[in-house]
Design an enzyme around this catalytic site. Structure first.
Site, PDB file in Angstrom:
ATOM      1  CB  ILE A 190      -0.707   0.318   0.752  1.00  0.00           C
ATOM      2  CG1 ILE A 190      -1.744  -0.997   1.285  1.00  0.00           C
ATOM      3  CG2 ILE A 190      -1.895   1.108   1.666  1.00  0.00           C
ATOM      4  CD1 ILE A 190      -2.235  -1.439   2.852  1.00  0.00           C
ATOM      5  N   GLY A 222       1.730   5.403   0.805  1.00  0.00           N
ATOM      6  CA  GLY A 222       0.527   6.485   1.336  1.00  0.00           C
ATOM      7  C   GLY A 222       0.329   6.389   2.227  1.00  0.00           C
ATOM      8  N   GLY A 265      -4.187   8.599   6.883  1.00  0.00           N
ATOM      9  CA  GLY A 265      -5.819   8.491   6.463  1.00  0.00           C
ATOM     10  C   GLY A 265      -6.029   7.411   5.669  1.00  0.00           C
ATOM     11  N   GLY A 283      -4.136   5.924   3.572  1.00  0.00           N
ATOM     12  CA  GLY A 283      -3.438   4.354   3.324  1.00  0.00           C
ATOM     13  C   GLY A 283      -3.423   3.748   4.864  1.00  0.00           C
ATOM     14  CB  SER A 322     -11.210  11.562  -5.514  1.00  0.00           C
ATOM     15  OG  SER A 322     -12.128  12.450  -5.181  1.00  0.00           O
ATOM     16  CE1 TYR A 337      -6.692  14.795  -5.222  1.00  0.00           C
ATOM     17  CE2 TYR A 337      -9.037  15.316  -5.268  1.00  0.00           C
ATOM     18  CZ  TYR A 337      -7.786  14.693  -5.084  1.00  0.00           C
ATOM     19  OH  TYR A 337      -7.957  13.217  -4.494  1.00  0.00           O
TER      20      TYR A 337
END
Length: 252
Positions: A6, A8, A12, A14, A127, A140
């Site tokens: 995994i 990151g 948060g 991750g 997202s 983004y």
């Protein structure tokens, strides 16, 4: 025991995803730019490694140390909120280097071992901005929409070798460090001429009707990683699920 790598994992989604896979008795390779040994429970099934997804040498070193893996979760990302006019192109490129090219580089690096074994899964975390158009998130959104299209196409060619590619689309999670890792301040990207436009948007974000929790995303990443159907999209969080349903009804 299966092994997941995994990206990151310092905070948060991750971090919570690493905890979730550990709880499911998987071997977990939790990577982050600056490794921290104190944020995850000690376990013989856990390895914490440095990894910068924008650095090909860092990627190669991490994968060599990790050894064979069964699932790659591309979670590392940079958030950016603000008027596009005021967003420096240097920062736009930085966002793409991590969110888009970093994800692509990780995929390209693990595909050979998955192809040779004719098994494996890639879970790319994007997202809910990819589900509906949202203001003050142009750069983004672009970085994440690119991964949506990339993963949809990739799923076809990898499927030929028994490899699964999935998308997890988290909603708005106020408890994460979404904007803190961007390196720029939101107020610097809201020029005076945009204040009247931005104020009601930020007020709505301060009192959302539905939100996403880190645990929501971890559970959906787990679901996607183990899904053997042809399903590609996995919205995560109550708000993301609602947006996905709304987007589906519009398309229908």
């Amino acid at each position: 025991m299966k092994t997941v790598l995994i990206t990151g994992c310092s905070s948060g989604y991750g971090l919570e995803t690493a905890r979730h896979f550990l709880a499911q008795d998987w071997n977990v390779v939790a990577t982050m730019r600056t490794p921290r040994e104190d944020i995850l429970p000690r376990s013989q099934a856990l390895r914490i490694m440095p990894l910068d997804v924008t650095d090909v040498d860092s990627i190669a070193a991490a994968l060599a140390e990790a050894g064979p893996i069964d699932v790659l979760v591309n979670n590392a990302g940079i958030g950016v909120v603000g008027a596009f006019e005021a967003t420096p192109m240097e920062h736009v490129r930085k966002v793409f280097e991590t969110n888009t090219f970093g994800t692509m580089a990780m995929c390209q690096a693990v595909i050979p071992q998955f192809r040779e074994r004719r098994s494996g899964a890639i879970v790319n975390v994007t997202s809910s901005v990819t589900l509906v158009s949202m203001p003050l998130a142009a750069a983004y959104t672009a970085s994440k929409q690119a991964i949506e299209g990339f993963t949809g196409s990739l799923a076809h060619e990898l499927g030929h070798f028994g490899i699964r590619a999935k998308l997890v689309e988290p909603g708005y999670a106020p408890t994460t460090r979404f904007t803190q890792n961007s390196g720029v301040r939101i107020e610097d990207m809201i020029p005076a001429s945009y204040v009247a436009f931005a104020e009601p948007i930020f007020a709505a974000f301060a009192k959302p009707a539905l939100v996403t929790r880190e645990s929501d995303v971890a559970e959906v990443v787990w679901q996607a990683a183990n899904d053997s159907s042809g399903r590609l999209h996995f919205p995560a969080g109550a708000d993301a699920v609602a947006l996905a349903e709304m987007a589906g009804s519009r398309r229908g």
